[in-house]
Motif scaffolding. Structure first.
Motif, PDB file in Angstrom:
ATOM      1  N   ALA A  27     -48.795 -26.111  85.270  1.00  0.00           N
ATOM      2  CA  ALA A  27     -48.288 -27.317  84.599  1.00  0.00           C
ATOM      3  C   ALA A  27     -46.932 -27.716  85.176  1.00  0.00           C
ATOM      4  O   ALA A  27     -46.683 -28.900  85.432  1.00  0.00           O
ATOM      5  N   PHE A  28     -46.070 -26.747  85.394  1.00  0.00           N
ATOM      6  CA  PHE A  28     -44.749 -27.027  85.972  1.00  0.00           C
ATOM      7  C   PHE A  28     -44.897 -27.676  87.349  1.00  0.00           C
ATOM      8  O   PHE A  28     -44.244 -28.688  87.644  1.00  0.00           O
ATOM      9  N   ASN A  29     -45.728 -27.103  88.188  1.00  0.00           N
ATOM     10  CA  ASN A  29     -45.899 -27.648  89.543  1.00  0.00           C
ATOM     11  C   ASN A  29     -46.416 -29.085  89.513  1.00  0.00           C
ATOM     12  O   ASN A  29     -45.955 -29.930  90.275  1.00  0.00           O
ATOM     13  N   ARG A  30     -47.343 -29.362  88.634  1.00  0.00           N
ATOM     14  CA  ARG A  30     -47.881 -30.713  88.527  1.00  0.00           C
ATOM     15  C   ARG A  30     -46.795 -31.679  88.031  1.00  0.00           C
ATOM     16  O   ARG A  30     -46.630 -32.770  88.568  1.00  0.00           O
ATOM     17  N   MET A  31     -46.042 -31.256  87.033  1.00  0.00           N
ATOM     18  CA  MET A  31     -44.967 -32.106  86.503  1.00  0.00           C
ATOM     19  C   MET A  31     -43.877 -32.318  87.546  1.00  0.00           C
ATOM     20  O   MET A  31     -43.341 -33.419  87.682  1.00  0.00           O
ATOM     21  N   ASN A  32     -43.544 -31.275  88.268  1.00  0.00           N
ATOM     22  CA  ASN A  32     -42.485 -31.350  89.273  1.00  0.00           C
ATOM     23  C   ASN A  32     -42.853 -32.314  90.398  1.00  0.00           C
ATOM     24  O   ASN A  32     -41.979 -32.944  90.992  1.00  0.00           O
ATOM     25  N   ASP A  33     -44.137 -32.444  90.665  1.00  0.00           N
ATOM     26  CA  ASP A  33     -44.602 -33.377  91.695  1.00  0.00           C
ATOM     27  C   ASP A  33     -44.552 -34.828  91.219  1.00  0.00           C
ATOM     28  O   ASP A  33     -44.488 -35.743  92.032  1.00  0.00           O
ATOM     29  N   GLN A  34     -44.622 -35.033  89.904  1.00  0.00           N
ATOM     30  CA  GLN A  34     -44.779 -36.394  89.382  1.00  0.00           C
ATOM     31  C   GLN A  34     -43.530 -36.974  88.716  1.00  0.00           C
ATOM     32  O   GLN A  34     -43.440 -38.176  88.540  1.00  0.00           O
ATOM     33  N   TYR A  35     -42.594 -36.119  88.311  1.00  0.00           N
ATOM     34  CA  TYR A  35     -41.429 -36.587  87.553  1.00  0.00           C
ATOM     35  C   TYR A  35     -40.145 -36.065  88.183  1.00  0.00           C
ATOM     36  O   TYR A  35     -40.183 -35.222  89.071  1.00  0.00           O
ATOM     37  N   ASP A  36     -39.015 -36.552  87.672  1.00  0.00           N
ATOM     38  CA  ASP A  36     -37.696 -36.114  88.116  1.00  0.00           C
ATOM     39  C   ASP A  36     -37.620 -34.583  88.032  1.00  0.00           C
ATOM     40  O   ASP A  36     -37.672 -34.006  86.946  1.00  0.00           O
ATOM     41  N   SER A  37     -37.485 -33.951  89.179  1.00  0.00           N
ATOM     42  CA  SER A  37     -37.534 -32.481  89.204  1.00  0.00           C
ATOM     43  C   SER A  37     -36.374 -31.853  88.437  1.00  0.00           C
ATOM     44  O   SER A  37     -36.526 -30.782  87.852  1.00  0.00           O
ATOM     45  N   GLU A  38     -35.219 -32.511  88.416  1.00  0.00           N
ATOM     46  CA  GLU A  38     -34.087 -31.966  87.659  1.00  0.00           C
ATOM     47  C   GLU A  38     -34.415 -31.921  86.168  1.00  0.00           C
ATOM     48  O   GLU A  38     -34.149 -30.923  85.491  1.00  0.00           O
ATOM     49  N   LEU A  39     -35.028 -32.977  85.659  1.00  0.00           N
ATOM     50  CA  LEU A  39     -35.420 -33.018  84.254  1.00  0.00           C
ATOM     51  C   LEU A  39     -36.532 -32.015  83.968  1.00  0.00           C
ATOM     52  O   LEU A  39     -36.500 -31.304  82.960  1.00  0.00           O
ATOM     53  N   VAL A  40     -37.503 -31.935  84.847  1.00  0.00           N
ATOM     54  CA  VAL A  40     -38.619 -31.007  84.660  1.00  0.00           C
ATOM     55  C   VAL A  40     -38.105 -29.566  84.641  1.00  0.00           C
ATOM     56  O   VAL A  40     -38.517 -28.758  83.804  1.00  0.00           O
ATOM     57  N   HIS A  41     -37.179 -29.235  85.534  1.00  0.00           N
ATOM     58  CA  HIS A  41     -36.599 -27.893  85.541  1.00  0.00           C
ATOM     59  C   HIS A  41     -35.841 -27.621  84.241  1.00  0.00           C
ATOM     60  O   HIS A  41     -35.947 -26.530  83.673  1.00  0.00           O
ATOM     61  N   ALA A  42     -35.062 -28.597  83.784  1.00  0.00           N
ATOM     62  CA  ALA A  42     -34.301 -28.417  82.547  1.00  0.00           C
ATOM     63  C   ALA A  42     -35.235 -28.188  81.363  1.00  0.00           C
ATOM     64  O   ALA A  42     -35.005 -27.285  80.543  1.00  0.00           O
ATOM     65  N   ILE A  43     -36.287 -28.970  81.278  1.00  0.00           N
ATOM     66  CA  ILE A  43     -37.264 -28.803  80.191  1.00  0.00           C
ATOM     67  C   ILE A  43     -37.905 -27.425  80.280  1.00  0.00           C
ATOM     68  O   ILE A  43     -38.046 -26.713  79.286  1.00  0.00           O
ATOM     69  N   ASP A  44     -38.280 -27.036  81.481  1.00  0.00           N
ATOM     70  CA  ASP A  44     -38.942 -25.741  81.681  1.00  0.00           C
ATOM     71  C   ASP A  44     -38.028 -24.588  81.269  1.00  0.00           C
ATOM     72  O   ASP A  44     -38.453 -23.676  80.563  1.00  0.00           O
TER      73      ASP A  44
END
Length: 105
Positions: A27-44
């Motif tokens: 799920a993280f990899n898919r989100m990281n490909d589609q959205y702002d990676s800084e935000l995705v990392h923070a959420i994760d």
């Protein structure tokens, strides 16, 4: 992978830890490909690391989030509406990945 056993999922970290890690990673990899990676990392790292997956029955999973997810995020400037949208999508991805990893899709 062994067949999914709902009773074993009650002690999920002892019985299904590799599968849970894989679902969250996918799920993280898919989100990281589609959205702002800084935000995705923070959420994760600041929200989902304290989340808890539950098996609801009939092949459905639910991810319970910690209190005040938006308030937990620091180091990223994001409007709350945008945050909520990305978080909701990320949770849906995790729930979908749990279904896939445990053979329900």
């Amino acid at each position: 992978m062994a067949d999914f056993d709902p009773e074993k999922f009650e002690d999920k970290y002892a019985n299904y830890f590799p599968e849970l890690q894989q679902a969250y990673k996918n799920a993280f990899n898919r989100m990281n490909d589609q959205y702002d990676s800084e935000l995705v990392h923070a959420i994760d790292q600041q929200v989902l690391n304290e989340s808890e997956p539950f098996y609801e029955g009939d092949g459905e999973f639910r991810v319970e989030l910690p209190d005040d997810p938006y308030g937990r995020v620091s180091g990223v400037l994001v409007e709350e509406d945008r945050f909520e949208t990305v978080l909701e999508t990320h949770v849906e991805e995790i729930e979908s990945e749990l279904q896939r990893v445990f053979g329900f899709q």
